[in-house]
Write an enzyme that holds these catalytic residues in place. Structure first.
Site, PDB file in Angstrom:
ATOM      1  N   ARG A   1       0.257  -0.821  -0.089  1.00  0.00           N
ATOM      2  CA  ARG A   1      -0.102  -0.284   0.426  1.00  0.00           C
ATOM      3  C   ARG A   1       0.484   1.570  -0.298  1.00  0.00           C
ATOM      4  O   ARG A   1       0.216   2.782   0.769  1.00  0.00           O
ATOM      5  CB  ARG A   1      -1.009   0.023   1.182  1.00  0.00           C
ATOM      6  CG  ARG A   1      -1.909  -1.350   1.143  1.00  0.00           C
ATOM      7  CD  ARG A   1      -3.349  -0.840   2.483  1.00  0.00           C
ATOM      8  NE  ARG A   1      -4.282  -2.007   2.406  1.00  0.00           N
ATOM      9  CZ  ARG A   1      -3.949  -3.017   2.873  1.00  0.00           C
ATOM     10  NH1 ARG A   1      -3.011  -3.364   3.450  1.00  0.00           N
ATOM     11  NH2 ARG A   1      -5.066  -3.975   2.816  1.00  0.00           N
TER      12      ARG A   1
ATOM     13  N   LYS B   1       3.586  11.452 -10.408  1.00  0.00           N
ATOM     14  CA  LYS B   1       2.040  10.696 -11.813  1.00  0.00           C
ATOM     15  C   LYS B   1       3.002   9.296 -11.819  1.00  0.00           C
ATOM     16  O   LYS B   1       4.240   9.047 -12.402  1.00  0.00           O
ATOM     17  CB  LYS B   1       2.356  11.086 -12.898  1.00  0.00           C
ATOM     18  CG  LYS B   1       0.908  12.273 -12.473  1.00  0.00           C
ATOM     19  CD  LYS B   1       0.607  12.581 -14.176  1.00  0.00           C
ATOM     20  CE  LYS B   1      -0.039  13.623 -14.162  1.00  0.00           C
ATOM     21  NZ  LYS B   1      -0.942  14.707 -15.526  1.00  0.00           N
TER      22      LYS B   1
ATOM     23  N   GLU C   1       9.834  18.771 -24.530  1.00  0.00           N
ATOM     24  CA  GLU C   1       9.331  18.770 -22.952  1.00  0.00           C
ATOM     25  C   GLU C   1       9.447  20.440 -22.220  1.00  0.00           C
ATOM     26  O   GLU C   1       8.991  21.228 -21.929  1.00  0.00           O
ATOM     27  CB  GLU C   1       9.543  17.774 -21.754  1.00  0.00           C
ATOM     28  CG  GLU C   1       8.621  16.209 -21.978  1.00  0.00           C
ATOM     29  CD  GLU C   1       7.015  16.421 -21.616  1.00  0.00           C
ATOM     30  OE1 GLU C   1       6.597  17.379 -21.377  1.00  0.00           O
ATOM     31  OE2 GLU C   1       6.876  15.185 -22.403  1.00  0.00           O
TER      32      GLU C   1
ATOM     33  N   LYS D   1       8.057  22.769 -13.020  1.00  0.00           N
ATOM     34  CA  LYS D   1       6.989  21.740 -13.081  1.00  0.00           C
ATOM     35  C   LYS D   1       7.063  21.449 -11.189  1.00  0.00           C
ATOM     36  O   LYS D   1       6.109  21.019 -10.810  1.00  0.00           O
ATOM     37  CB  LYS D   1       7.986  19.818 -13.403  1.00  0.00           C
ATOM     38  CG  LYS D   1       7.039  19.278 -12.998  1.00  0.00           C
ATOM     39  CD  LYS D   1       5.874  19.153 -13.649  1.00  0.00           C
ATOM     40  CE  LYS D   1       5.707  17.329 -13.727  1.00  0.00           C
ATOM     41  NZ  LYS D   1       5.795  16.770 -14.031  1.00  0.00           N
TER      42      LYS D   1
ATOM     43  N   GLU E   1      -3.365  17.249 -10.142  1.00  0.00           N
ATOM     44  CA  GLU E   1      -3.965  17.458 -10.862  1.00  0.00           C
ATOM     45  C   GLU E   1      -6.048  18.074 -10.811  1.00  0.00           C
ATOM     46  O   GLU E   1      -6.129  17.685 -11.605  1.00  0.00           O
ATOM     47  CB  GLU E   1      -4.241  16.937 -12.287  1.00  0.00           C
ATOM     48  CG  GLU E   1      -4.134  17.387 -13.342  1.00  0.00           C
ATOM     49  CD  GLU E   1      -4.079  16.584 -14.445  1.00  0.00           C
ATOM     50  OE1 GLU E   1      -4.902  16.260 -15.312  1.00  0.00           O
ATOM     51  OE2 GLU E   1      -2.565  16.605 -14.809  1.00  0.00           O
TER      52      GLU E   1
ATOM     53  N   ARG F   1      -2.484  21.983 -12.682  1.00  0.00           N
ATOM     54  CA  ARG F   1      -1.475  21.105 -13.130  1.00  0.00           C
ATOM     55  C   ARG F   1      -2.285  20.220 -15.129  1.00  0.00           C
ATOM     56  O   ARG F   1      -0.577  19.812 -15.450  1.00  0.00           O
ATOM     57  CB  ARG F   1      -1.393  20.164 -12.204  1.00  0.00           C
ATOM     58  CG  ARG F   1       0.031  18.777 -12.955  1.00  0.00           C
ATOM     59  CD  ARG F   1      -0.233  18.035 -11.137  1.00  0.00           C
ATOM     60  NE  ARG F   1       0.929  16.664 -11.477  1.00  0.00           N
ATOM     61  CZ  ARG F   1       1.597  15.988 -11.362  1.00  0.00           C
ATOM     62  NH1 ARG F   1       1.157  15.796 -10.069  1.00  0.00           N
ATOM     63  NH2 ARG F   1       2.357  15.474 -11.769  1.00  0.00           N
TER      64      ARG F   1
ATOM     65  N   ASN G   1      -0.267  19.158 -19.446  1.00  0.00           N
ATOM     66  CA  ASN G   1      -0.738  17.883 -20.253  1.00  0.00           C
ATOM     67  C   ASN G   1      -0.347  19.643 -21.316  1.00  0.00           C
ATOM     68  O   ASN G   1      -0.640  17.870 -22.207  1.00  0.00           O
ATOM     69  CB  ASN G   1      -1.543  17.692 -20.566  1.00  0.00           C
ATOM     70  CG  ASN G   1      -2.032  16.983 -19.354  1.00  0.00           C
ATOM     71  OD1 ASN G   1      -0.881  15.555 -18.996  1.00  0.00           O
ATOM     72  ND2 ASN G   1      -2.448  17.329 -18.332  1.00  0.00           N
TER      73      ASN G   1
ATOM     74  N   HIS H   1      -0.282  16.794 -25.516  1.00  0.00           N
ATOM     75  CA  HIS H   1      -0.157  15.425 -24.709  1.00  0.00           C
ATOM     76  C   HIS H   1      -1.402  15.145 -25.162  1.00  0.00           C
ATOM     77  O   HIS H   1      -1.291  13.820 -25.361  1.00  0.00           O
ATOM     78  CB  HIS H   1       0.364  15.035 -23.252  1.00  0.00           C
ATOM     79  CG  HIS H   1       1.390  16.192 -22.943  1.00  0.00           C
ATOM     80  ND1 HIS H   1       2.059  16.712 -22.593  1.00  0.00           N
ATOM     81  CD2 HIS H   1       2.318  14.747 -22.203  1.00  0.00           C
ATOM     82  CE1 HIS H   1       3.407  17.063 -22.255  1.00  0.00           C
ATOM     83  NE2 HIS H   1       3.479  15.223 -21.438  1.00  0.00           N
TER      84      HIS H   1
ATOM     85  N   HIS I   1      -0.757  11.766 -26.808  1.00  0.00           N
ATOM     86  CA  HIS I   1      -1.207  10.690 -26.334  1.00  0.00           C
ATOM     87  C   HIS I   1      -2.195  10.002 -27.311  1.00  0.00           C
ATOM     88  O   HIS I   1      -1.359   8.388 -27.683  1.00  0.00           O
ATOM     89  CB  HIS I   1      -1.372  10.722 -25.296  1.00  0.00           C
ATOM     90  CG  HIS I   1      -0.832  10.469 -23.490  1.00  0.00           C
ATOM     91  ND1 HIS I   1      -1.435  11.321 -22.892  1.00  0.00           N
ATOM     92  CD2 HIS I   1       0.276  10.307 -23.909  1.00  0.00           C
ATOM     93  CE1 HIS I   1      -0.601  11.289 -21.739  1.00  0.00           C
ATOM     94  NE2 HIS I   1       0.808  10.910 -22.519  1.00  0.00           N
TER      95      HIS I   1
ATOM     96  N   HIS J   1       7.325   9.346 -27.390  1.00  0.00           N
ATOM     97  CA  HIS J   1       6.764  10.388 -26.329  1.00  0.00           C
ATOM     98  C   HIS J   1       6.977  11.621 -26.992  1.00  0.00           C
ATOM     99  O   HIS J   1       6.696  12.332 -26.901  1.00  0.00           O
ATOM    100  CB  HIS J   1       6.913  10.074 -24.816  1.00  0.00           C
ATOM    101  CG  HIS J   1       6.148  11.141 -23.711  1.00  0.00           C
ATOM    102  ND1 HIS J   1       5.022  10.424 -24.512  1.00  0.00           N
ATOM    103  CD2 HIS J   1       6.234  11.341 -23.176  1.00  0.00           C
ATOM    104  CE1 HIS J   1       4.554  11.875 -23.163  1.00  0.00           C
ATOM    105  NE2 HIS J   1       5.310  12.499 -22.484  1.00  0.00           N
TER     106      HIS J   1
END
Length: 370
Positions: A129, A151, A193, A237, A247, A251, A255, A258, A262, A275
């Protein structure tokens, strides 16, 4: 000397450590990994996760540093590449964690690029956990983006990063020296990026990138600019994540590029474009969508696209990618809310806005032009 950037969070703040001064006798940041972790008073058991190529370059050095600091170290290597970012790979990590009896005070160390970082973080988030994770990024993309912010996750056959969790690292340790072994294509991917941060947050960084003659190879970029890139991107960042850890709002600007990126990655099976290349294509599309909606000046999107090309990144869709398939794939994006696709669109260099009011016809028109 080390530049320290703080990621300030309510539950667990942490540091991004970047060497600020290089000289012949200075110890490498990678060789200081054990001492950095010892200072955090983490448990003694460590699982170092990498891929075979990265491990061959840096694995023994990392293990030596950890061992000399008193840690009990096991290691696990996973195949390189986005297509291996799956639950099957996570199962292998769980097996090694069980075999080595990792405890709740133990730490997984991600030594690698974005794929290794994402998978190690997810395994750490879910083993017992949640145990400690330390990110030691070895690619430019991971250094400026994926290693920071917590993330983590893996891909589902129908979409990127659909399975994951937020799990912040205890430390992000960056050593620019490791970039010397990075393939040129991966360096360019990281520049996507970096350009993103210039568009969404830091107009000064954007201008510095414009002033550089070349951005497509590490050897062509001055060391001073590399340090600026690392510090400015990591600070951007950290600033965004500190304001919005999970997010809920701000935040989402991270993206930029992206959303369509994606979709392109997924539809090409994570084999045709990497990517960073997909994000570059997505930024070109998002910039043109902003122009079509009257939100951004045409000359600004041309400046952005010129920078993307200077970094040796694509500005066109890969041949054979079906536009309707992209439109359909957008509906599987994690940022969809009430059936509406959320886009991050620029309004000027350094400023973007979040909107879900982008007509599908505009998206189609832009993609057809690419």
């Amino acid at each position: 000397m080390t530049s320290v950037i703080n990621v300030n969070l309510p539950e667990q703040s942490y540091e991004i450590a970047i060497p600020s001064v290089s000289h012949a006798n200075a110890p490498s940041n990678l060789d200081q990994l054990g001492q950095h972790m010892a200072n955090l008073k983490l448990g003694k058991k460590v699982l170092l996760v990498s891929n075979p190529t990265i491990f061959k370059h840096f694995g023994e050095r990392a293990i030596a540093s950890l061992t000399s600091a008193g840690f009990d170290v096991a290691s696990c290597t996973l195949p390189p590449g986005e297509r291996y970012k799956t639950l099957n790979s996570i199962q292998k990590l769980y097996d090694v964690a069980l075999e080595n009896r990792l405890e709740r005070s133990s730490t997984m160390v991600a030594l690698g690029g974005g794929v290794i970082g994402d998978m190690t973080g997810f395994a750490a988030a879910t083993w017992l956990r949640g145990i400690n994770v330390v990110q030691v990024p070895t690619s430019l993309l991971a250094m400026v983006d994926s290693a920071i912010g917590g993330k983590t996750g893996v891909n589902h056959p129908h979409g990127k990063n659909l399975i994951g969790a937020f799990h912040q690292p205890r430390l992000v340790l960056i050593d620019p020296e490791v970039l010397k072994t990075l393939p040129m294509r991966e360096f360019r991917a990281g520049m996507a990026e970096v350009i993103k941060y210039g568009v969404i947050w830091d107009a000064e960084l954007f201008a510095q990138l414009e002033a550089s003659k070349r951005l497509d190879q590490l050897r062509c970029v001055k060391p001073e600019l590399i340090k600026t890139i690392l510090i400015s991107s990591c600070q951007a960042k950290a600033d965004v994540v500190s304001k919005d850890e999970k997010e809920g709002g701000l935040r989402a600007i991270l993206n930029y590029g992206h959303t369509i990126g994606h979709a392109v990655e997924s539809l090409t099976g994570y084999r045709l474009v990497n990517h960073g290349e997909a994000v570059a294509i997505g930024m070109v599309a998002a910039g043109q969508i902003a122009v079509e909606l009257g939100m951004w000046k045409k000359e600004d999107t041309e400046r952005q696209n010129a920078l993307i090309q200077k970094a040796g990144l694509p500005t066109q869709l890969p041949a054979g990618v079906d536009i309707e398939a992209i439109i359909e794939a957008l509906q599987l994006d994690k940022k969809v809310k009430d059936g509406k696709v959320r886009f991050i669109l620029p309004t000027q260099i350094g400023i973007v806005t979040i909107t879900d009011e982008v007509p599908s016809d505009v998206i189609r028109q832009v993609l057809r032009g690419m």
